[in-house]
Write a protein that holds these residues in place. Sequence first.
Motif, PDB file in Angstrom:
ATOM      1  N   ALA A  14      36.772  18.609 -10.205  1.00  0.00           N
ATOM      2  CA  ALA A  14      35.905  18.799 -11.334  1.00  0.00           C
ATOM      3  C   ALA A  14      36.559  18.934 -12.612  1.00  0.00           C
ATOM      4  O   ALA A  14      35.943  18.970 -13.638  1.00  0.00           O
ATOM      5  CB  ALA A  14      35.214  20.069 -10.829  1.00  0.00           C
ATOM      6  N   GLY A  15      37.932  19.140 -12.550  1.00  0.00           N
ATOM      7  CA  GLY A  15      38.693  19.282 -13.875  1.00  0.00           C
ATOM      8  C   GLY A  15      38.901  17.922 -14.283  1.00  0.00           C
ATOM      9  O   GLY A  15      39.604  17.830 -15.377  1.00  0.00           O
ATOM     10  N   ASP A  16      38.757  16.866 -13.664  1.00  0.00           N
ATOM     11  CA  ASP A  16      39.018  15.400 -14.146  1.00  0.00           C
ATOM     12  C   ASP A  16      38.344  15.061 -15.054  1.00  0.00           C
ATOM     13  O   ASP A  16      38.676  14.066 -15.930  1.00  0.00           O
ATOM     14  CB  ASP A  16      39.079  14.510 -12.816  1.00  0.00           C
ATOM     15  N   ARG A  17      36.964  15.124 -15.140  1.00  0.00           N
ATOM     16  CA  ARG A  17      36.050  14.872 -16.212  1.00  0.00           C
ATOM     17  C   ARG A  17      34.987  16.132 -16.374  1.00  0.00           C
ATOM     18  O   ARG A  17      34.273  16.564 -15.334  1.00  0.00           O
ATOM     19  CB  ARG A  17      35.581  13.709 -16.063  1.00  0.00           C
ATOM     20  N   GLY A  18      34.539  16.475 -17.428  1.00  0.00           N
ATOM     21  CA  GLY A  18      33.489  17.407 -17.861  1.00  0.00           C
ATOM     22  C   GLY A  18      32.065  16.782 -17.440  1.00  0.00           C
ATOM     23  O   GLY A  18      31.999  15.828 -18.061  1.00  0.00           O
ATOM     24  N   ARG A  19      31.407  17.388 -16.539  1.00  0.00           N
ATOM     25  CA  ARG A  19      30.111  16.951 -16.326  1.00  0.00           C
ATOM     26  C   ARG A  19      28.960  18.179 -16.574  1.00  0.00           C
ATOM     27  O   ARG A  19      29.231  19.155 -16.313  1.00  0.00           O
ATOM     28  CB  ARG A  19      30.036  16.419 -14.999  1.00  0.00           C
ATOM     29  N   LYS A  20      27.608  17.838 -17.009  1.00  0.00           N
ATOM     30  CA  LYS A  20      26.836  18.707 -17.449  1.00  0.00           C
ATOM     31  C   LYS A  20      26.622  19.762 -16.269  1.00  0.00           C
ATOM     32  O   LYS A  20      26.143  20.843 -16.270  1.00  0.00           O
ATOM     33  CB  LYS A  20      25.736  18.346 -17.898  1.00  0.00           C
ATOM     34  N   LYS A  79      27.863  10.002 -21.177  1.00  0.00           N
ATOM     35  CA  LYS A  79      27.215  10.952 -21.758  1.00  0.00           C
ATOM     36  C   LYS A  79      25.536  11.010 -21.498  1.00  0.00           C
ATOM     37  O   LYS A  79      24.791  11.891 -21.584  1.00  0.00           O
ATOM     38  CB  LYS A  79      27.142  10.860 -23.213  1.00  0.00           C
ATOM     39  N   LYS A  80      25.196   9.831 -20.912  1.00  0.00           N
ATOM     40  CA  LYS A  80      23.740   9.580 -20.424  1.00  0.00           C
ATOM     41  C   LYS A  80      23.324   9.857 -19.134  1.00  0.00           C
ATOM     42  O   LYS A  80      22.417   9.750 -18.630  1.00  0.00           O
ATOM     43  CB  LYS A  80      23.306   8.150 -20.930  1.00  0.00           C
ATOM     44  N   MET A  81      24.466   9.795 -18.277  1.00  0.00           N
ATOM     45  CA  MET A  81      24.355   9.964 -17.063  1.00  0.00           C
ATOM     46  C   MET A  81      24.186  11.467 -16.269  1.00  0.00           C
ATOM     47  O   MET A  81      24.495  12.319 -16.988  1.00  0.00           O
ATOM     48  CB  MET A  81      25.599   9.168 -16.207  1.00  0.00           C
TER      49      MET A  81
END
Lengths: 430, 243
Positions: free
Chosen positions: B137-143, B239-241
């Motif tokens: 989860a630290g590899d990329r911030g997701r909402k 950002k749209k995903m």
Amino acid sequence: MSLLSWGMYPKIQNKAFLVDSSAKLAEYLKEPREYIPFGNGRSYGDSALAENILNIKPYDYFLHFDAEAGILHAQAGVLLSDILEAFVPQGWFLKVTPGTKLITLGGAIASDVHGKNHHVQGCFSECVEEFTLMTANGETKTVTRDSELFLATCGGMGLTGVILDAKISLKKINSTTIKQTTIKTKNLQETFAAFEEYEHMPYSVAWIDCLAQGEAIGKCLLMVGDFADNGKLDYKQKPKKNIPFNFPSFALNKLSVKAFNWLYYNKAPAGVSKQNVDIDTFFYPLDAIQNWNRIYGKSGFTQYQFILPKERSYEGLKAILEKIAASGKGSFLAVLKLYGKANANYLSFPIEGYSLALDFKIESGLFELLDALDAIVVEFGGRIYLTKDVRVSKETFESGYEHIEKFRTLRKREKMDTKFQSLQSKRVEI
Amino acid sequence: MSYILIIGAKSDIAKELARVYAKNGYDLYLAGRNIDELQNFSEDIKIRSGRNVILKELDITDFTTHLDFYAKLEPKPLGVIVVSGYMTEQSIAQTQWSESLNTINVNYTGAVSLLNIVANEMQESRNGFIVGVSSVAGDRGRKANYIYGSTKAAFSAYLSGLRNRLYEYDVHVLTVKPGFVATKMTANLELPEKLTAQASDVANDIFKAQQSKKNTLYTKWIWRYIMLIITHIPEFLFKKMSI
């Protein structure tokens, strides 16, 4: 993610409730639901399948070991392999072990499993000093060998309550080497004679070629043995092979099984030969291949295991082997064994006589064949093993188990039937 | 024999790690809050392996106690494994500051506070290893979980720097990035079977990776490739995903 049994048939939707404390289990049991306890998913059929499953595997602490007496107190989710890993190096082995070590302690008791030494040591319950059971109302009971609950729970398929922990006695060994003798026979008559000749050996089992026909019917490799008197006690886990996915269902057919059986039978020297083998090779050959159940393809498989009373075994086995060979339905592993006396448990499988276990992949026509085999088993006064079963009828099942009404009465009286049910218990109405 | 210190010892992964290390001949310090709850578990390990197990009370967010905690460990551990972690639902974390703060303090600040002390000692003695259990989860911030994810991103960066710093002192640092793991915490989530590891498999993977001095371990291994793809999606699309 629904849980499957070892045979991967049937596939049903289910919900697993993780049991890692007795308090949590008591909470689950308060809900108006039926459950079935589930260990490591090694029973073949539907005896541990239901809509709601109590997954006991996380409940797996060793509680105490008395190194003088060799008595282990452990929670029900402990695997037999855990016990071996901890105690074989100290010179202890299971008094009774089935052909896989990847089952839980609770499962071993609920199936009252047996092994290659049944004729001298009996079933797993022989080594159980006592156990704790959580009953339908969430109460915890200590169950000792003299109680009815002991007779009903050992072999009771998890239908009397949830086994929480147990005290079992282990057996002293002086070596991890087993001195094995392999006897190659040419037909069923020779096979029976060999079993009886080697009855004094503590461990014995035969692999039988169930596609052999005519004169050769019942030819086998009988393997007998015992622990060496002295030697090393090391017990290192060997690297395992894995079957990473389900084989296509055509992989297993009459030809491939015939080829396998031919190779297996012919690699053994003629007559009597001797080998030194280790614990895993002797007791748990299939555990070396992870997920071996996948070789039968994604529609799954079942194991048909029955036992016939000794005096009628020869006739009955001959009839059954003829029927199987004629059907051409393949089975890699047909395992034959001579058992010792039955115990007093209500639903334990073994009686004195010969038992045969065969694997079949699930395919059309199979259940008709098994129904026909059932008829022979019933005719010869035999019975079917619930731990392997996925399809036996109530009538066939009942005819083999003389204590069945005692079991049913107890279940009703103690309201166990309102809380613990499996697909199997509903089918055979126990 | 050498001691291994496991921080956050009550989690499923930590308990499996304890069993794996004990089985391989190590003694254990198990540290965490209300650690007495592990009394039966420590008995279990002693019976299984015959190794020593010592329970140590530790609150990873009580930073001022860390120096004293480590000073009192005698003998000093050969290896330190940080498994402590805190995750709450994103919707809660983003609306309640106390939850955000606790996530940050358990997953990052506390780990840094403790590992700074450990690292200084190991650098001095030129001996030992550190394992930090971070997350994919630290590899990329997701909402879906960026508050938790950002603390793990920080922790991964910290471990990477620490590995770089301690390399010349023969102290190895392993960063562990588990994907889905079937644990008590995730028991009620519908996790995809093929992508979900068992805690015992994660523990075995960690042990092997640590012994062979791997730098970063993804477990299951397929997560390395999943995250490779996820981190390479251009931001204007990402950002749209909703993933």
